[in-house]
Design an enzyme around this catalytic site. Structure first.
Site, PDB file in Angstrom:
ATOM      1  N   GLY A  26       6.290  -4.259  -4.818  1.00 55.43           N
ATOM      2  CA  GLY A  26       5.437  -2.905  -4.692  1.00 55.43           C
ATOM      3  C   GLY A  26       3.941  -3.249  -4.257  1.00 55.43           C
ATOM      4  N   LYS A  31      10.107  10.446 -11.820  1.00 54.87           N
ATOM      5  CA  LYS A  31       9.675   9.681 -12.787  1.00 54.87           C
ATOM      6  C   LYS A  31      10.375   9.853 -14.475  1.00 54.87           C
ATOM      7  CE  LYS A  31       6.436   7.520 -10.816  1.00 54.87           C
ATOM      8  NZ  LYS A  31       6.721   5.725 -10.286  1.00 54.87           N
ATOM      9  N   ILE A  63       7.129   0.553  -7.578  1.00 55.78           N
ATOM     10  CA  ILE A  63       7.473   1.336  -6.122  1.00 55.78           C
ATOM     11  C   ILE A  63       7.664   2.605  -6.505  1.00 55.78           C
ATOM     12  CG2 ILE A  63       9.227   1.294  -4.416  1.00 55.78           C
ATOM     13  CD1 ILE A  63       9.573  -1.490  -4.603  1.00 55.78           C
ATOM     14  N   TYR A 106       2.824  17.294  -8.260  1.00 56.54           N
ATOM     15  CA  TYR A 106       3.811  16.209  -8.503  1.00 56.54           C
ATOM     16  C   TYR A 106       5.066  16.289  -8.446  1.00 56.54           C
ATOM     17  CZ  TYR A 106       4.200  11.136 -10.246  1.00 56.54           C
ATOM     18  OH  TYR A 106       4.409   9.812 -10.319  1.00 56.54           O
ATOM     19  N   ARG A 135      -7.009   5.121  -7.714  1.00 57.28           N
ATOM     20  CA  ARG A 135      -7.230   5.365  -6.379  1.00 57.28           C
ATOM     21  C   ARG A 135      -6.382   4.249  -5.471  1.00 57.28           C
ATOM     22  NH1 ARG A 135     -12.783   7.934  -4.634  1.00 57.28           N
ATOM     23  NH2 ARG A 135     -12.765   9.593  -6.321  1.00 57.28           N
ATOM     24  N   LEU A 150      -3.155   3.491  -2.378  1.00 59.04           N
ATOM     25  CA  LEU A 150      -2.923   3.876  -1.184  1.00 59.04           C
ATOM     26  C   LEU A 150      -1.923   5.089  -1.299  1.00 59.04           C
ATOM     27  CD1 LEU A 150      -2.852   3.054   1.828  1.00 59.04           C
ATOM     28  CD2 LEU A 150      -0.900   1.876   1.505  1.00 59.04           C
TER      29      LEU A 150
HETATM   30  P1  NAD Z   1       0.590   1.494  -3.572  1.00 56.54           P
HETATM   31  O1  NAD Z   1       0.989   2.390  -2.479  1.00 56.54           O
HETATM   32  O2  NAD Z   1      -0.216   0.465  -3.988  1.00 56.54           O
HETATM   33  O3  NAD Z   1       2.069   0.965  -4.147  1.00 56.54           O
HETATM   34  C1  NAD Z   1       3.475   1.840  -4.033  1.00 56.54           C
HETATM   35  C2  NAD Z   1       4.285   0.883  -3.250  1.00 56.54           C
HETATM   36  O4  NAD Z   1       5.672   1.127  -3.289  1.00 56.54           O
HETATM   37  C3  NAD Z   1       3.667   0.220  -1.991  1.00 56.54           C
HETATM   38  O5  NAD Z   1       3.626  -1.132  -1.982  1.00 56.54           O
HETATM   39  C4  NAD Z   1       4.822   0.524  -0.968  1.00 56.54           C
HETATM   40  O6  NAD Z   1       4.959  -0.384   0.075  1.00 56.54           O
HETATM   41  C5  NAD Z   1       5.920   0.720  -2.022  1.00 56.54           C
HETATM   42  N1  NAD Z   1       7.328   1.154  -1.530  1.00 56.54           N
HETATM   43  C6  NAD Z   1       7.439   2.508  -0.945  1.00 56.54           C
HETATM   44  N2  NAD Z   1       8.483   2.724  -0.614  1.00 56.54           N
HETATM   45  C7  NAD Z   1       9.147   1.452  -0.463  1.00 56.54           C
HETATM   46  C8  NAD Z   1      10.536   0.773  -0.092  1.00 56.54           C
HETATM   47  N3  NAD Z   1      11.452   1.877   0.476  1.00 56.54           N
HETATM   48  N4  NAD Z   1      10.663  -0.275  -0.235  1.00 56.54           N
HETATM   49  C9  NAD Z   1       9.823  -1.190  -1.093  1.00 56.54           C
HETATM   50  N5  NAD Z   1       8.766  -0.794  -1.310  1.00 56.54           N
HETATM   51  C10 NAD Z   1       8.521   0.546  -1.112  1.00 56.54           C
HETATM   52  O7  NAD Z   1       0.248   2.570  -4.902  1.00 56.54           O
HETATM   53  P2  NAD Z   1       0.374   2.441  -6.564  1.00 56.54           P
HETATM   54  O8  NAD Z   1      -0.389   3.460  -6.979  1.00 56.54           O
HETATM   55  O9  NAD Z   1       0.031   1.054  -6.751  1.00 56.54           O
HETATM   56  O10 NAD Z   1       1.832   2.553  -7.018  1.00 56.54           O
HETATM   57  C11 NAD Z   1       2.714   1.600  -7.727  1.00 56.54           C
HETATM   58  C12 NAD Z   1       3.382   2.432  -8.822  1.00 56.54           C
HETATM   59  O11 NAD Z   1       2.622   2.982  -9.732  1.00 56.54           O
HETATM   60  C13 NAD Z   1       4.448   3.664  -8.284  1.00 56.54           C
HETATM   61  O12 NAD Z   1       5.453   3.645  -8.894  1.00 56.54           O
HETATM   62  C14 NAD Z   1       3.526   4.787  -8.652  1.00 56.54           C
HETATM   63  O13 NAD Z   1       4.368   5.887  -8.671  1.00 56.54           O
HETATM   64  C15 NAD Z   1       2.783   4.365 -10.019  1.00 56.54           C
HETATM   65  N6  NAD Z   1       1.822   5.069 -10.571  1.00 56.54           N
HETATM   66  C16 NAD Z   1       0.733   5.024  -9.474  1.00 56.54           C
HETATM   67  C17 NAD Z   1      -0.336   6.161 -10.294  1.00 56.54           C
HETATM   68  C18 NAD Z   1      -1.395   6.108  -9.447  1.00 56.54           C
HETATM   69  O14 NAD Z   1      -2.436   7.140  -9.785  1.00 56.54           O
HETATM   70  N7  NAD Z   1      -1.868   5.640  -8.515  1.00 56.54           N
HETATM   71  C19 NAD Z   1      -0.397   6.368 -11.835  1.00 56.54           C
HETATM   72  C20 NAD Z   1       0.754   6.151 -12.502  1.00 56.54           C
HETATM   73  C21 NAD Z   1       1.717   5.362 -11.798  1.00 56.54           C
HETATM   74  O1  0WE Z   2       3.179   8.122  -8.266  1.00 54.67           O
HETATM   75  C1  0WE Z   2       2.198   8.543  -7.757  1.00 54.67           C
HETATM   76  C2  0WE Z   2       1.831   8.527  -6.151  1.00 54.67           C
HETATM   77  C3  0WE Z   2       3.306   8.792  -5.799  1.00 54.67           C
HETATM   78  C4  0WE Z   2       3.616   9.130  -4.230  1.00 54.67           C
HETATM   79  C5  0WE Z   2       2.682   9.511  -3.365  1.00 54.67           C
HETATM   80  C6  0WE Z   2       2.678   9.591  -2.090  1.00 54.67           C
HETATM   81  C7  0WE Z   2       1.605   9.798  -1.197  1.00 54.67           C
HETATM   82  C8  0WE Z   2       2.085   9.865   0.304  1.00 54.67           C
HETATM   83  C9  0WE Z   2       4.869   9.179  -3.841  1.00 54.67           C
HETATM   84  N1  0WE Z   2       5.080   9.294  -2.557  1.00 54.67           N
HETATM   85  C10 0WE Z   2       3.979   9.440  -1.584  1.00 54.67           C
HETATM   86  N2  0WE Z   2       4.502   9.834  -0.082  1.00 54.67           N
HETATM   87  C11 0WE Z   2       3.361   9.989   0.512  1.00 54.67           C
HETATM   88  O2  0WE Z   2       3.795  10.292   1.795  1.00 54.67           O
HETATM   89  N3  0WE Z   2       1.048   8.919  -8.353  1.00 54.67           N
HETATM   90  C12 0WE Z   2       1.209   8.893  -9.756  1.00 54.67           C
HETATM   91  C13 0WE Z   2      -0.149   9.299  -7.766  1.00 54.67           C
HETATM   92  C14 0WE Z   2      -0.333  10.755  -7.990  1.00 54.67           C
HETATM   93  O3  0WE Z   2       0.431  11.321  -6.794  1.00 54.67           O
HETATM   94  C15 0WE Z   2       0.229  12.726  -6.937  1.00 54.67           C
HETATM   95  C16 0WE Z   2      -0.644  13.154  -8.112  1.00 54.67           C
HETATM   96  C17 0WE Z   2      -0.940  11.596  -8.558  1.00 54.67           C
HETATM   97  C18 0WE Z   2      -1.670  11.541  -9.865  1.00 54.67           C
HETATM   98  C19 0WE Z   2       0.715  13.846  -6.232  1.00 54.67           C
HETATM   99  C20 0WE Z   2       0.512  15.374  -6.908  1.00 54.67           C
HETATM  100  C21 0WE Z   2      -0.235  15.214  -7.751  1.00 54.67           C
HETATM  101  C22 0WE Z   2      -0.745  14.310  -8.742  1.00 54.67           C
END
Ligand code: NAD
Ligand code: 0WE
Length: 267
Positions: free
Chosen positions: A13, A162, A92, A155, A192, A194
């Site tokens: 990821g 989740k 992921i 969300y 913050r 991608l």
């Molecule tokens: P990120 O975009 O850096 O990471 C998400 C990753 O998922 C990317 O590397 C993407 O390539 C990978 N991915 C998506 N589809 C895929 C597929 N088909 N095969 C392989 N990889 C795939 O964003 P992030 O925020 O670091 O997300 C990582 C994890 O953390 C996710 O599970 C997300 O839900 C969770 N999370 C994020 C936040 C937030 O606010 N950013 C908060 C809590 C949990």
């Molecule tokens: O888990 C996540 C991000 C999940 C995510 C985000 C995207 C954006 C672009 C999954 N799939 C996609 N597909 C896309 O095309 N988070 C915890 C971050 C997040 O995402 C939200 C949040 C928060 C926090 C979406 C709506 C409301 C709050």
């Protein structure tokens, strides 16, 4: 000597240097783990390779988790490269953008399946594929969000996914327990990345979070990295099936703190 010296850790990821997976990778490396990295697709390779080099990772493999073949292939390559694995991190999540806005009931069948497949089943599939090569004392880790437990507006489908991921963490903890392998999740506050920046209204969420959280600060990918070191090392021996919050205490609050508003006004 680090907390993970001599251990082999595989991180799924990583997209860029904002990824939670990058905070985790750096912390595992700092504690002495040998790092392997897997990324989703060709588009990410030019970003991921230089990051892998920074942590001395010579195992860098593409794996789209929507494919059983690619999961099997990366497991075989990891076996050939490392022999045995101690740590597997699953960072992921994915849903179609149109499933992350409006009413939850508008979620399509295909969108439901996609989010569950990429965000939940992939953790189960990786656990199965790597089970034969994970050493006793090893750990699996995934990333979740509080929108699984309470309603985070927009969300939507990801909240349902989740919730399933957190349940899967507990069922996997039961499966792996007898082998001395632990399975846990970090529930991170908004970061913050991608994935997060692709979401409308995320900026406001990020700001509101600071007002609600007892610690009044956003969390960082370094915080996730340090929690991951704990959950993947002997420091958390006998901790399994847990959802570990890294959220400045946000989840313990039932209502915003009136003191927070006064602090903002400088009173
Ligand atoms: P990120 O975009 O850096 O990471 C998400 C990753 O998922 C990317 O590397 C993407 O390539 C990978 N991915 C998506 N589809 C895929 C597929 N088909 N095969 C392989 N990889 C795939 O964003 P992030 O925020 O670091 O997300 C990582 C994890 O953390 C996710 O599970 C997300 O839900 C969770 N999370 C994020 C936040 C937030 O606010 N950013 C908060 C809590 C949990
Ligand atoms: O888990 C996540 C991000 C999940 C995510 C985000 C995207 C954006 C672009 C999954 N799939 C996609 N597909 C896309 O095309 N988070 C915890 C971050 C997040 O995402 C939200 C949040 C928060 C926090 C979406 C709506 C409301 C709050």
């Amino acid at each position: 000597m680090g907390l993970l010296t001599g251990k082999n850790a595989l991180v799924f990821g990583l997209a860029n240097d904002k990824s939670i997976a990058w905070g985790i990778t750096q912390a595992l490396h700092r504690e002495g783990a040998n790092i392997g990295i897997s990324y989703a697709g060709e588009m990410l390779e030019k970003r991921v390779r230089p990051l892998a080099a920074q942590v001395g990772a010579d195992f860098v493999e593409q794996c789209n988790v929507d494919s059983d073949e690619q999961i099997t292939a990366v497991a075989e390559k990891a076996k050939a490269h490392f022999g045995e694995i101690d740590v597997l991190v699953h960072s992921i999540g994915f849903a179609n953008k149109n499933e992350l806005q409006g009413n939850f009931y508008d979620t399509s069948r295909a969108g439901f399946h996609l989010a569950m497949d990429i965000s939940v089943f992939s953790f189960v599939a990786l656990a199965k594929a790597f089970q034969p090569m994970i050493r006793r004392g090893g750990a699996l880790l995934t990333l979740t969000y509080y929108g699984s437990v309470k309603v985070a507006p927009n969300y939507n489908m990801m909240g349902v996914a989740k919730a399933a991921l957190e349940s899967a963490t507990r069922y996997l903890a039961r499966d792996f327990g007898p082998q001395g392998i632990r399975v846990n999740a970090i529930s991170a506050g908004p970061v913050r990345t991608l994935a997060a920046m692709g979401v409308s209204g995320f900026r406001d969420m990020h700001r509101n979070f600071v007002e609600m959280a007892p610690m009044r600060e956003n969390i960082t990918i370094e915080d996730c990295g340090n929690a991951a070191v704990y959950l993947c090392s002997n420091m958390s021996a006998h901790v399994t099936g847990e959802i570990h919050y890294v959220d400045s205490g946000y989840n313990i609050m039932a209502a915003p703190d009136p003191n927070s508003l006064k602090e903002q006004k400088g009173e």
